[in-house]
Design a protein around this motif. Structure first.
Motif, short mmCIF file in Angstrom:
data_model
loop_
_atom_site.label_atom_id
_atom_site.label_comp_id
_atom_site.label_asym_id
_atom_site.label_seq_id
_atom_site.Cartn_x
_atom_site.Cartn_y
_atom_site.Cartn_z
N LYS A 128 0.84 -1.20 0.00
CA LYS A 128 0.00 0.00 0.00
C LYS A 128 0.87 1.25 0.00
O LYS A 128 0.54 2.25 -0.64
N LYS A 129 2.00 1.20 0.71
CA LYS A 129 2.92 2.34 0.75
C LYS A 129 3.44 2.65 -0.65
O LYS A 129 3.47 3.81 -1.06
N HIS A 130 3.81 1.63 -1.38
CA HIS A 130 4.33 1.85 -2.73
C HIS A 130 3.22 2.25 -3.70
O HIS A 130 3.47 2.99 -4.65
N ARG A 131 2.02 1.80 -3.47
CA ARG A 131 0.89 2.19 -4.34
C ARG A 131 0.64 3.68 -4.23
O ARG A 131 0.25 4.34 -5.19
N LYS A 132 0.87 4.23 -3.03
CA LYS A 132 0.62 5.66 -2.81
C LYS A 132 1.65 6.56 -3.49
O LYS A 132 1.49 7.78 -3.50
N ILE A 133 2.69 5.97 -4.08
CA ILE A 133 3.70 6.76 -4.79
C ILE A 133 3.05 7.57 -5.91
O ILE A 133 3.37 8.73 -6.12
N LEU A 134 2.14 6.92 -6.63
CA LEU A 134 1.49 7.59 -7.76
C LEU A 134 0.29 8.38 -7.25
O LEU A 134 -0.68 7.82 -6.74
N ILE A 135 0.37 9.69 -7.41
CA ILE A 135 -0.72 10.59 -7.04
C ILE A 135 -1.68 10.65 -8.22
O ILE A 135 -1.26 10.81 -9.36
N VAL A 136 -2.96 10.52 -7.93
CA VAL A 136 -3.97 10.50 -8.99
C VAL A 136 -4.96 11.62 -8.73
O VAL A 136 -5.42 11.82 -7.61
N PRO A 140 -6.21 19.64 -12.18
CA PRO A 140 -4.82 20.11 -12.11
C PRO A 140 -4.51 20.92 -10.85
O PRO A 140 -3.43 20.77 -10.26
N GLU A 141 -5.44 21.75 -10.42
CA GLU A 141 -5.19 22.60 -9.25
C GLU A 141 -4.99 21.75 -7.99
O GLU A 141 -4.10 22.02 -7.19
N SER A 142 -5.82 20.73 -7.81
CA SER A 142 -5.67 19.89 -6.62
C SER A 142 -4.39 19.06 -6.67
O SER A 142 -3.77 18.81 -5.64
N LEU A 143 -3.98 18.65 -7.88
CA LEU A 143 -2.69 17.95 -7.99
C LEU A 143 -1.55 18.85 -7.56
O LEU A 143 -0.65 18.43 -6.83
N LEU A 144 -1.59 20.10 -7.98
CA LEU A 144 -0.52 21.03 -7.60
C LEU A 144 -0.52 21.31 -6.11
O LEU A 144 0.54 21.43 -5.49
N GLU A 145 -1.69 21.37 -5.50
CA GLU A 145 -1.76 21.53 -4.04
C GLU A 145 -1.15 20.32 -3.34
O GLU A 145 -0.44 20.46 -2.35
N THR A 146 -1.41 19.13 -3.86
CA THR A 146 -0.81 17.92 -3.30
C THR A 146 0.71 17.99 -3.41
O THR A 146 1.43 17.60 -2.48
N PHE A 147 1.21 18.51 -4.52
CA PHE A 147 2.66 18.64 -4.70
C PHE A 147 3.25 19.59 -3.65
O PHE A 147 4.35 19.35 -3.15
N GLU A 148 2.55 20.68 -3.36
CA GLU A 148 3.05 21.65 -2.39
C GLU A 148 3.24 21.03 -1.01
O GLU A 148 4.12 21.45 -0.26
N ASN A 149 2.44 20.06 -0.66
CA ASN A 149 2.51 19.42 0.66
C ASN A 149 3.17 18.05 0.61
O ASN A 149 3.06 17.27 1.56
N TYR A 150 3.86 17.74 -0.48
CA TYR A 150 4.41 16.40 -0.70
C TYR A 150 5.56 16.07 0.25
O TYR A 150 6.47 16.86 0.43
N GLU A 151 5.47 14.91 0.84
CA GLU A 151 6.57 14.32 1.58
C GLU A 151 6.68 12.88 1.13
O GLU A 151 5.71 12.12 1.20
N SER A 152 7.86 12.49 0.68
CA SER A 152 8.04 11.13 0.17
C SER A 152 7.86 10.11 1.30
O SER A 152 8.39 10.27 2.38
N ALA A 153 7.11 9.06 1.00
CA ALA A 153 6.93 7.94 1.94
C ALA A 153 8.06 6.93 1.80
O ALA A 153 8.16 6.00 2.58
N ILE A 154 8.90 7.13 0.81
CA ILE A 154 9.97 6.19 0.50
C ILE A 154 11.31 6.83 0.87
O ILE A 154 11.65 7.88 0.34
N PRO A 155 12.09 6.20 1.76
CA PRO A 155 13.41 6.74 2.07
C PRO A 155 14.34 6.67 0.84
O PRO A 155 14.16 5.81 -0.02
N ALA A 156 15.30 7.54 0.79
CA ALA A 156 16.25 7.54 -0.33
C ALA A 156 16.97 6.20 -0.42
O ALA A 156 17.34 5.60 0.59
N LYS A 157 17.14 5.75 -1.65
CA LYS A 157 17.91 4.53 -2.00
C LYS A 157 17.44 3.28 -1.27
O LYS A 157 18.22 2.42 -0.94
N GLN A 158 16.16 3.20 -0.98
CA GLN A 158 15.62 1.99 -0.35
C GLN A 158 14.94 1.17 -1.42
O GLN A 158 14.24 1.69 -2.25
N TRP A 159 15.16 -0.11 -1.40
CA TRP A 159 14.50 -0.97 -2.37
C TRP A 159 13.60 -1.95 -1.65
O TRP A 159 14.03 -2.64 -0.73
N ILE A 160 12.37 -2.01 -2.04
CA ILE A 160 11.33 -2.87 -1.48
C ILE A 160 11.30 -2.74 0.02
O ILE A 160 10.58 -2.27 0.68
#
Length: 160
Positions: A128-136, A140-160
């Motif tokens: 579920k964590k990886h599914r949330k990577i793709l914002i749907v 357009p305006e609500s997508l941009l608002e989501t971008f403004e508050n974006y925090e990655s759920a995936i740590p850098a250089k982590q695989w699976i």
């Protein structure tokens, strides 16, 4: 995007939805950036009013677009866009990049992709964590608002 003073970086084509947006940028005195492989540039300026970056290959083009961009929104388009958005999702999934990635699901265009990812979760192939990577979103305006508050759920250089 124009109202939020966001730069436009796109594939540099002369047609398609992204070109319509690029033209609007130009009309408002902004300079969009087009990134195109030399095989399509053909030694001629591709777009008047667009700052063109010509790369040696499609892979270098995508790498350049990733480096220049703070986030990614795929509009309805064809196989090239699909390849690019899947590649970006993979890079986020593996922690190579930590930027937001979205699809603008106009007229339910991307429903098959969304269903594919949701089925991956249902069948246990995608968390579920990886599914949330793709914002749907379909706005357009609500997508941009989501971008403004974006925090990655995936740590850098982590695989699976």
């Amino acid at each position: 995007m124009l109202n939020k003073d966001i730069n436009l970086i796109y594939g540099g084509g002369k047609t398609g939805l992204m070109r319509v947006i690029a033209d609007e940028y130009i009309k408002r005195g902004k300079v969009p950036i087009g990134v195109i492989p030399k095989e399509y540039a053909d030694g001629k300026p591709n777009n008047s009013g667009v700052k063109m970056i010509v790369t040696n290959s499609r892979d270098e083009r995508l790498k350049t677009m990733i480096q220049l961009s703070d986030g990614f929104i795929a509009l309805p388009d064809s196989i090239g866009t699909f390849r690019e958005i899947i590649t970006v999702l993979y890079y986020i999934y593996t922690g190579v990049i930590l930027k937001p990635c979205a699809i603008l699901n106009s007229a339910s265009f991307y429903n098959p992709l969304i269903e594919f990812l949701d089925n991956g979760v249902k069948e246990g192939f995608l968390s579920k964590k990886h599914r949330k990577i793709l914002i749907v979103g379909d706005n357009p305006e609500s997508l941009l608002e989501t971008f403004e508050n974006y925090e990655s759920a995936i740590p850098a250089k982590q695989w699976i």
